[in-house]
Design a protein around this motif. Structure first.
Motif, mmCIF file in Angstrom:
data_model
loop_
_atom_site.group_PDB
_atom_site.id
_atom_site.type_symbol
_atom_site.label_atom_id
_atom_site.label_comp_id
_atom_site.label_asym_id
_atom_site.label_seq_id
_atom_site.Cartn_x
_atom_site.Cartn_y
_atom_site.Cartn_z
ATOM 1 N N VAL A 15 3.630 7.710 12.060
ATOM 2 C CA VAL A 15 2.637 7.264 11.093
ATOM 3 C C VAL A 15 1.390 6.681 11.783
ATOM 4 O O VAL A 15 0.313 6.678 11.224
ATOM 5 C CB VAL A 15 3.254 6.255 10.097
ATOM 6 N N GLY A 16 1.526 6.219 13.017
ATOM 7 C CA GLY A 16 0.396 5.628 13.719
ATOM 8 C C GLY A 16 -0.150 6.453 14.867
ATOM 9 O O GLY A 16 -1.106 6.044 15.532
ATOM 10 N N ALA A 70 -2.545 15.383 15.393
ATOM 11 C CA ALA A 70 -2.619 14.559 16.611
ATOM 12 C C ALA A 70 -1.711 15.129 17.694
ATOM 13 O O ALA A 70 -2.133 15.270 18.852
ATOM 14 C CB ALA A 70 -2.234 13.116 16.297
ATOM 15 N N TYR A 71 -0.470 15.455 17.352
ATOM 16 C CA TYR A 71 0.448 16.033 18.339
ATOM 17 C C TYR A 71 -0.098 17.351 18.894
ATOM 18 O O TYR A 71 0.003 17.619 20.096
ATOM 19 C CB TYR A 71 1.839 16.261 17.737
ATOM 20 N N LYS A 72 -0.712 18.131 18.035
ATOM 21 C CA LYS A 72 -1.291 19.407 18.464
ATOM 22 C C LYS A 72 -2.445 19.159 19.449
ATOM 23 O O LYS A 72 -2.563 19.829 20.476
ATOM 24 C CB LYS A 72 -1.790 20.173 17.237
ATOM 25 N N ASP A 73 -3.273 18.170 19.155
ATOM 26 C CA ASP A 73 -4.401 17.851 20.037
ATOM 27 C C ASP A 73 -3.922 17.238 21.354
ATOM 28 O O ASP A 73 -4.485 17.513 22.414
ATOM 29 C CB ASP A 73 -5.382 16.905 19.336
ATOM 30 N N ILE A 74 -2.891 16.414 21.289
ATOM 31 C CA ILE A 74 -2.335 15.846 22.519
ATOM 32 C C ILE A 74 -1.867 16.968 23.438
ATOM 33 O O ILE A 74 -2.185 16.995 24.638
ATOM 34 C CB ILE A 74 -1.163 14.878 22.205
ATOM 35 N N GLU A 75 -1.135 17.922 22.872
ATOM 36 C CA GLU A 75 -0.633 19.033 23.678
ATOM 37 C C GLU A 75 -1.776 19.883 24.217
ATOM 38 O O GLU A 75 -1.764 20.285 25.383
ATOM 39 C CB GLU A 75 0.327 19.904 22.866
ATOM 40 N N ALA A 116 0.863 -1.175 0.000
ATOM 41 C CA ALA A 116 0.000 0.000 0.000
ATOM 42 C C ALA A 116 0.899 1.224 0.000
ATOM 43 O O ALA A 116 2.053 1.172 0.412
ATOM 44 C CB ALA A 116 -0.897 0.003 1.240
ATOM 45 N N ALA A 117 0.339 2.323 -0.462
ATOM 46 C CA ALA A 117 1.114 3.558 -0.496
ATOM 47 C C ALA A 117 1.436 3.992 0.928
ATOM 48 O O ALA A 117 0.569 3.981 1.798
ATOM 49 C CB ALA A 117 0.326 4.641 -1.216
ATOM 50 N N PRO A 118 2.691 4.355 1.196
ATOM 51 C CA PRO A 118 3.041 4.801 2.551
ATOM 52 C C PRO A 118 2.407 6.147 2.863
ATOM 53 O O PRO A 118 2.129 6.944 1.973
ATOM 54 C CB PRO A 118 4.567 4.926 2.497
ATOM 55 N N LEU A 119 2.159 6.355 4.150
ATOM 56 C CA LEU A 119 1.605 7.630 4.581
ATOM 57 C C LEU A 119 2.720 8.650 4.694
ATOM 58 O O LEU A 119 3.843 8.317 5.059
ATOM 59 C CB LEU A 119 0.896 7.462 5.925
ATOM 60 N N HIS A 120 2.400 9.893 4.403
ATOM 61 C CA HIS A 120 3.399 10.958 4.481
ATOM 62 C C HIS A 120 2.913 12.038 5.424
ATOM 63 O O HIS A 120 2.227 11.746 6.393
ATOM 64 C CB HIS A 120 3.682 11.507 3.073
ATOM 65 N N ALA A 121 3.223 13.261 5.149
ATOM 66 C CA ALA A 121 2.913 14.374 6.044
ATOM 67 C C ALA A 121 1.415 14.522 6.305
ATOM 68 O O ALA A 121 1.024 15.077 7.315
ATOM 69 C CB ALA A 121 3.466 15.673 5.466
ATOM 70 N N ASP A 122 0.583 14.012 5.419
ATOM 71 C CA ASP A 122 -0.856 14.151 5.609
ATOM 72 C C ASP A 122 -1.447 12.993 6.408
ATOM 73 O O ASP A 122 -2.635 12.738 6.359
ATOM 74 C CB ASP A 122 -1.558 14.282 4.253
ATOM 75 N N ASP A 123 -0.611 12.290 7.164
ATOM 76 C CA ASP A 123 -1.074 11.140 7.935
ATOM 77 C C ASP A 123 -1.806 11.528 9.215
ATOM 78 O O ASP A 123 -2.243 10.664 9.957
ATOM 79 C CB ASP A 123 0.089 10.202 8.255
ATOM 80 N N GLY A 124 -1.921 12.801 9.498
ATOM 81 C CA GLY A 124 -2.644 13.264 10.681
ATOM 82 C C GLY A 124 -1.776 13.417 11.904
ATOM 83 O O GLY A 124 -2.267 13.799 12.969
ATOM 84 N N TRP A 167 -3.711 8.007 19.324
ATOM 85 C CA TRP A 167 -4.263 9.089 20.134
ATOM 86 C C TRP A 167 -5.783 9.051 20.108
ATOM 87 O O TRP A 167 -6.422 9.228 21.145
ATOM 88 C CB TRP A 167 -3.741 10.448 19.671
ATOM 89 N N THR A 168 -6.376 8.785 18.964
ATOM 90 C CA THR A 168 -7.835 8.700 18.871
ATOM 91 C C THR A 168 -8.363 7.610 19.791
ATOM 92 O O THR A 168 -9.337 7.807 20.515
ATOM 93 C CB THR A 168 -8.276 8.441 17.418
ATOM 94 N N GLU A 169 -7.704 6.458 19.787
ATOM 95 C CA GLU A 169 -8.120 5.359 20.659
ATOM 96 C C GLU A 169 -8.013 5.764 22.130
ATOM 97 O O GLU A 169 -8.952 5.578 22.908
ATOM 98 C CB GLU A 169 -7.237 4.140 20.394
ATOM 99 N N PHE A 170 -6.879 6.330 22.504
ATOM 100 C CA PHE A 170 -6.628 6.732 23.888
ATOM 101 C C PHE A 170 -7.646 7.779 24.337
ATOM 102 O O PHE A 170 -8.271 7.653 25.391
ATOM 103 C CB PHE A 170 -5.201 7.295 23.982
#
Length: 159
Positions: free
Chosen positions: A54-55, A33-38, A21-29, A60-63
């Motif tokens: 990449v994950g 996610a880091y912004k929301d965690i902070e 599958a195509a690898p995820l890049h900068a648009d992987d969220g 973070w969504t699960e947590f």
């Protein structure tokens, strides 16, 4: 191509490290996610920084959606006591520290914390006995059903 041959080719491709599958890049969220965690925690803890970028959005969504969500079937104290019981059995010093502190923050008493850990040890003890002695699962289930049915009948007739 047979299903077995397809599975073997797929397994070989994974083993060889071929990307299917195509690898995820900068648009992987990850940035969001880091912004929301902070924003949620006041910082990005090392456990999230160490996680593969990449994950991180999914992790973070699960947590956040289960553990930090006050609108789930289990209240925060119960979730943290469960976390403590499980982490006591893994064992994980990080999780024990976190879930003990989080349980207290959610109103758990020292006695509830001791009881959660004791319950974990009781479950582990009897799991060891049942599995090690290879108790018949069907017999165990039938006896459990009989015992619980009796307890339910007694509860209905109790004054």
């Amino acid at each position: 191509m047979t299903p077995i041959r397809t599975c073997l080719i797929f397994a070989a491709a994974l083993t060889a490290g071929i990307a299917l599958a195509a690898p995820l890049h900068a648009d992987d969220g990850s940035a969001a996610a880091y912004k929301d965690i902070e924003a949620t925690l006041g910082q990005v803890p090392v456990m999230f920084k160490a996680f593969p970028a990449v994950g991180i959005a999914g992790a973070w969504t699960e947590f956040k959606s289960l553990q930090l969500n006050p609108d789930t079937a289990l209240d925060g104290k119960t979730k943290e006591l469960l976390g403590l019981a499980v982490s006591s059995q893994i064992p994980c010093q990080y999780c024990i520290y976190f879930h003990t502190a989080a349980a207290k923050l959610n109103g758990a008493t020292d006695e509830e914390i001791r009881e959660a850990v004791a319950m974990a040890s009781i479950v582990r003890h009897w799991s060891t006995v049942l599995n090690g002695l290879q108790v018949d699962p069907a017999t165990f289930r039938q006896e459990t059903d009989d015992i619980l049915a009796r307890a339910a009948r007694m509860a209905k007739t109790a004054p």
